[in-house]
Design an enzyme around this catalytic site. Structure first.
Site, PDB file in Angstrom:
ATOM      1  N   LEU A 100       0.239   5.515  15.599  1.00 64.38           N
ATOM      2  CA  LEU A 100      -0.291   5.890  13.848  1.00 64.38           C
ATOM      3  C   LEU A 100      -1.248   5.102  13.726  1.00 64.38           C
ATOM      4  O   LEU A 100      -0.903   4.007  13.144  1.00 64.38           O
ATOM      5  CB  LEU A 100       1.073   6.499  13.181  1.00 64.38           C
ATOM      6  CG  LEU A 100       0.934   6.274  11.487  1.00 64.38           C
ATOM      7  CD1 LEU A 100       2.321   7.525  11.521  1.00 64.38           C
ATOM      8  CD2 LEU A 100       1.575   5.671  10.637  1.00 64.38           C
ATOM      9  N   ASP A 122      -2.561   2.517   5.756  1.00 60.87           N
ATOM     10  CA  ASP A 122      -3.628   1.719   5.134  1.00 60.87           C
ATOM     11  C   ASP A 122      -4.556   0.617   6.039  1.00 60.87           C
ATOM     12  O   ASP A 122      -4.251   0.237   6.653  1.00 60.87           O
ATOM     13  CB  ASP A 122      -2.858   1.144   4.372  1.00 60.87           C
ATOM     14  CG  ASP A 122      -1.381   1.564   3.995  1.00 60.87           C
ATOM     15  OD1 ASP A 122      -1.321   3.614   3.668  1.00 60.87           O
ATOM     16  OD2 ASP A 122      -0.905   1.445   3.061  1.00 60.87           O
ATOM     17  N   TYR A 161       4.051  -4.744   6.712  1.00 60.41           N
ATOM     18  CA  TYR A 161       3.363  -3.915   5.598  1.00 60.41           C
ATOM     19  C   TYR A 161       1.991  -3.988   5.093  1.00 60.41           C
ATOM     20  O   TYR A 161       1.558  -5.955   5.278  1.00 60.41           O
ATOM     21  CB  TYR A 161       3.994  -3.345   4.390  1.00 60.41           C
ATOM     22  CG  TYR A 161       5.322  -2.710   4.518  1.00 60.41           C
ATOM     23  CD1 TYR A 161       5.319  -1.782   5.636  1.00 60.41           C
ATOM     24  CD2 TYR A 161       5.792  -1.977   4.387  1.00 60.41           C
ATOM     25  CE1 TYR A 161       6.397  -1.650   6.780  1.00 60.41           C
ATOM     26  CE2 TYR A 161       7.074  -0.819   4.512  1.00 60.41           C
ATOM     27  CZ  TYR A 161       6.794  -0.613   5.694  1.00 60.41           C
ATOM     28  OH  TYR A 161       8.278   0.525   5.660  1.00 60.41           O
ATOM     29  N   ARG A 173       5.404  -4.294  -2.676  1.00 59.06           N
ATOM     30  CA  ARG A 173       5.044  -4.838  -2.054  1.00 59.06           C
ATOM     31  C   ARG A 173       3.171  -4.690  -1.865  1.00 59.06           C
ATOM     32  O   ARG A 173       2.837  -4.314  -2.927  1.00 59.06           O
ATOM     33  CB  ARG A 173       5.112  -3.944  -0.613  1.00 59.06           C
ATOM     34  CG  ARG A 173       5.046  -2.080  -1.141  1.00 59.06           C
ATOM     35  CD  ARG A 173       5.298  -0.954  -0.073  1.00 59.06           C
ATOM     36  NE  ARG A 173       5.362  -0.034  -0.178  1.00 59.06           N
ATOM     37  CZ  ARG A 173       7.057   0.326  -0.684  1.00 59.06           C
ATOM     38  NH1 ARG A 173       7.850   0.122  -1.056  1.00 59.06           N
ATOM     39  NH2 ARG A 173       6.880   1.291  -0.994  1.00 59.06           N
TER      40      ARG A 173
END
Ligand code: FRU
Length: 501
Positions: free
Chosen positions: A40, A43, A102, A161
């Site tokens: 997958l 962003d 992230y 975040r």
């Protein structure tokens, strides 16, 4: 290299090798969009034009087609057409990022590339922890992790975040997407002299009870352009309002002025960036030519992700094509970057094309990797103009209501769903069609619709129809697509020896 980092890399490269054939056999694989080699992609991260190369990092889960402990994958290009798959930039190997490296951003500092990203942790009580981290690179390929630079401040939940860093005058600033303890989305500003010690300046903007804009703001981006400050973010928790906010989560911007000392953003209304079904978490960078380039994720979290057919081929999601941003009359205009014209191949052209209360199939328009441009004559008395793509999606302009609509079949039950926006006067349409995606630029980028489409691959016909008489010039180019190579360094790493010790 730490053993955990090494073993995660090794596992990810093995995953690529194991599924390469099946991934590449997917007829829905795209020709000119960045995709994950397996697993997958979400962003875009760390967009930067550094030492003559564009770097596009991306959120990557190599081991499944769902979300999880993300890696940072890495592509580079000199011209946004020829792409190189670089060694994995970050793996979630340290305690402060064990459940995912992230999203975040990149800056150039003293000739080094510095990445700021969020370390996501689920602790032993299954509670979320969040850390803003730094990694530094001399060559833009290998990154040395410097660990945590910002801990969660008082007043916010652990949904804190996606640091985006930039320089203003002599100081560095960082904006973070956040959620207050009482569940309002907001953006928090920090300042630093050296990119290591960060001072909390405050909340520059936020959702409020009487001006509600969601419970969480993800992926903030802030930049100065044409005399104004633009703040771009992805708010979660907006209810649909007529033709607005129809996706599960939104992405948009406000224009205004950031008071750096007072840490307040004075701004106008929120405006969606894209009107299509799949668009989220965009990021921008100023390139060495002075262009503000935007790339978005052509996906939306929690929006029918598990129903996308590419999952059967072990991959899911892709990026949008790169767009150049401009502001005209207080509004974003987005146009495909100039470089994409280099992909143009065979041209079919038809001037003064008239359609009058009919539906036409022109075999010259058939195809599945192409760019189509339509330029409309003025003052045409038509009611409705329609482009039917592969019997799967339709672009419809209603002249009376001035509404442009993209319809498609739902991924699941094949019922029809739609997204619309107001276009007071339809002047041009530019369509980029790529196997299983479509991006429509309206009136030279006044609005854009980005969406995945999954038509029957045996059907590559386009129909044009109208009620009333409509005249336009039409150009269609077959497109050659991007090229991909794996860097020597990534190949070497992919064949790495078993773990030390
Ligand atoms: C947006 C997002 C970010 C987060 C990342 C995790 O899609 O949820 O807020 O950093 O994805 O992959």
């Amino acid at each position: 290299m730490q053993n955990k980092d090494r073993s995660l890399r090794k596992k990810a490269y093995e995953e690529i090798k194991e599924y390469q054939e099946i991934v590449e056999s997917d007829p829905y694989r795209l020709d000119f969009h960045l995709m994950p080699p397996v697993g997958l992609m979400n962003d875009p991260n760390g967009l930067i034009h550094w030492k003559d190369k564009y770097h596009v990092f991306f959120q990557w889960m190599p081991f499944k087609t769902g979300h999880g402990a993300k890696f940072w994958g890495h592509y580079t290009s000199q011209d946004l057409i020829h792409w190189i798959f670089e060694p994995i930039a970050l793996t979630p190997s340290e305690w402060y990022e064990q459940n995912g490296c992230y999203s975040g951003s990149a800056v150039n500092h003293d000739g080094k590339m510095k990445l700021f990203y969020t370390g996501n942790v689920k602790n032993e009580r299954n509670e979320r922890e969040t850390y803003q981290c730094l990694a530094v690179s001399e060559d833009g390929i290998h990154f040395e992790k410097k660990g945590v630079v910002i801990h969660l401040p008082e007043g916010y939940s652990a949904h804190f975040r996606d640091p985006k860093v930039w320089k203003h005058h002599d100081k560095w600033y960082m904006i973070i997407g956040a959620q207050t303890k009482d569940h309002f989305g907001c953006a928090v500003l920090y300042m630093s002299d050296d990119l290591i010690d960060w001072e909390l300046k405050g909340e520059i903007s936020g959702s409020k009870e009487n001006d509600y804009l969601g419970y969480m703001w993800e992926c903030p981006d802030l930049f100065h352009m044409d005399g104004v400050d633009v703040f771009l973010f992805s708010p979660q928790g907006l209810e649909p309002q007529g033709i607005h906010y129809n996706n599960v989560h939104q992405s948009g911007y406000v224009i205004g002025e950031l008071d750096y000392d007072g840490a307040v953003l004075h701004h106008g209304p929120f405006c969606e960036l894209d009107r299509g079904f799949e668009f989220y978490a965009p990021q921008t960078t100023l390139d060495e030519e002075g262009r503000r380039i935007l790339i978005g994720w052509m996906g939306v979290p929690d929006q029918d992700e598990e129903k996308q057919p590419t999952r059967a081929y072990k991959w899911i999601h892709n990026m949008t094509i790169p767009r150049e941003l401009r502001i005209k009359n207080g509004k974003f205009h987005q146009s495909p970057v100039e470089e994409l014209k280099k992909m143009r191949g065979t041209l079919f052209e038809k001037k003064d094309f008239n359609i009058n209360n009919e539906s036409l199939h022109l075999s010259e328009l058939d195809g599945d990797v192409m760019e189509i441009v339509l330029k409309f004559g003025h003052a045409d008395p038509y009611n409705r103009f329609e482009i039917d793509l592969f019997d799967y999606a339709k672009l419809i302009y209603q002249n009376e209501s001035k509404v442009l609509t993209l319809e498609r079949k739902n991924f699941d039950n094949k019922s029809t769903e739609s997204r619309s926006c107001q276009i007071p006067k339809l002047a041009t349409l530019q369509l980029f069609i790529d196997q299983s995606s479509i991006e429509v630029f309206v009136n030279d980028g006044e609005e854009v619709f980005s969406s995945r489409i999954f038509p029957d691959k045996k059907n590559s016909s386009i129909h044009l129809s109208s009620s009333g008489s409509v005249t336009f010039d039409l150009w269609k180019w077959e497109l050659t697509g991007y090229t991909y190579q794996t860097s020597e360094e990534a190949k070497r790493e992919a064949n790495m020896n078993p773990l030390n010790g």
